[in-house]
Design an enzyme around this catalytic site. Structure first.
Site, short mmCIF file in Angstrom:
data_model
loop_
_atom_site.label_atom_id
_atom_site.label_comp_id
_atom_site.label_asym_id
_atom_site.label_seq_id
_atom_site.Cartn_x
_atom_site.Cartn_y
_atom_site.Cartn_z
N VAL A 176 0.84 -1.20 0.00
CA VAL A 176 0.00 0.00 0.00
C VAL A 176 0.88 1.25 0.00
O VAL A 176 1.88 1.32 0.71
CB VAL A 176 -0.95 -0.01 1.21
N SER A 208 2.52 -2.23 4.16
CA SER A 208 2.80 -0.83 3.85
C SER A 208 4.06 -0.70 3.01
O SER A 208 4.98 -1.53 3.09
CB SER A 208 2.99 -0.03 5.14
N ASP A 209 4.10 0.34 2.19
CA ASP A 209 5.38 0.74 1.64
C ASP A 209 6.26 1.16 2.83
O ASP A 209 5.76 1.48 3.92
CB ASP A 209 5.20 1.90 0.65
N TRP A 210 7.55 1.16 2.62
CA TRP A 210 8.49 1.37 3.73
C TRP A 210 8.35 2.78 4.31
O TRP A 210 8.69 3.77 3.67
CB TRP A 210 9.90 1.11 3.24
N GLY A 211 7.82 2.86 5.52
CA GLY A 211 7.63 4.14 6.19
C GLY A 211 6.35 4.85 5.83
O GLY A 211 6.19 6.04 6.13
#
Length: 295
Positions: A176, A208-211
């Site tokens: 996401v 999630s995408d990273w962060g």
């Protein structure tokens, strides 16, 4: 649930739940030496295939499927359980910094190519992460901008490129995106995450995408399973939210259960005897040259 380090999930040793490795990328495996290494110091040898834009220019799903299978074999040899790709966002601007890792401006071509890529990788027992869901296609404030899009455009163009591979190839995970969609962060967008599961029948994880996670509790309520990479104590926010009644315990249980199932699935399908030897390297280089020639 959340990651343990930059590339790995959290194990539960007392329950024999392993930590698994998630690694870039769609056109060439980027397996670093340690799970906390972001890759600035180099990575292990791997084949460099044409980018998604190059592969899509072949108009050949079978070629893309074969390239995906090669990536899956290399991931097996490097003890990687989930390959972070392919990217299926629609190219909206020539200035998009991630255009190289997206297939096309056309949702049908993007969807068909993404499905073939996923089938190739997952046919080798390695999961994929279809990304970046959804409308993450500009550089200006890429991690926070709100993409304002009407329902018809969203459905027929942006989401269609994801719907095809989800229905046809069943990716183990969907990543996401960073951005907002019509004012709500994608990681907290219950409508978009509901579309994945309830409308398309996606049985894998939403990660999630990273962060990308801004509000861990809101993300869990919306249907996000796994926050990557680490979480700076966000898991304690989930515990506090369950204790206060803000978050239903069943929702948290579902997040944890599906994350555990991913770890067990990846570990179960790992082939510890897989090798990226000279013969396989030569075969994959020949395939990469063939793919490049078909552009």
């Amino acid at each position: 649930a959340s990651g343990r380090a930059f590339w790995t999930t959290e194990p539960v040793e007392r329950l024999d739940i392993p930590s698994i490795w998630l690694a870039d990328g769609p056109h060439g495996l980027r397996r670093t030496s340690s799970p906390g290494d972001m890759g600035m110091g180099g990575s292990r040898p791997a084949t460099c295939f044409p980018t998604a834009a190059g592969l899509a220019s072949s108009w050949d799903p079978d070629l893309v499927r074969r390239a995906g299978a090669a990536l899956g074999r290399e991931a097996q040899a490097q003890d990687v359980q989930v390959l972070l790709g392919p990217g299926a966002n629609i190219k909206r601007s020539p200035l998009g910094g991630r255009n190289f890792e997206y297939f096309s401006e056309d949702p049908l071509l993007s969807g068909r190519m993404a499905a073939a890529h996923i089938q190739g990788v997952q046919g080798e027992g390695v999961g994929t992460s279809l990304k970046h869901y959804v409308a993450n296609n500009q550089e200006y404030h890429r991690m926070s901008t709100s993409v304002e899009v009407d329902e018809r455009t969203l459905r027929e163009i942006c989401l269609r490129a994801f719907e095809i591979p989800v229905r046809e190839a069943d990716p183990w995970t969907v990543m996401v995106a960073y951005n907002r969609v019509n004012g709500t962060f994608a990681t907290e967008h219950d409508t978009l995450l509901h579309v994945l599961d309830a409308e398309w029948g996606h049985e894998g994880l939403a990660i999630s995408d990273w962060g990308a996670v801004q509000d861990r509790v809101a993300a869990a309520q919306a249907g996000l399973n796994l926050e990557m990479p680490g979480n700076d104590g966000h898991d304690q926010q989930l515990v506090a939210a369950v204790t206060s009644g803000e978050l239903d315990e069943d929702t948290l249980d579902r997040c944890v259960q599906e994350t555990v199932e991913l770890a067990l699935r990846g570990d179960r399908r790992h082939r510890p005897d897989a090798e990226f030897d000279e013969a396989l390297q030569s075969e994959h280089h020949d395939l990469a040259r063939e793919a490049a020639a078909e552009r």
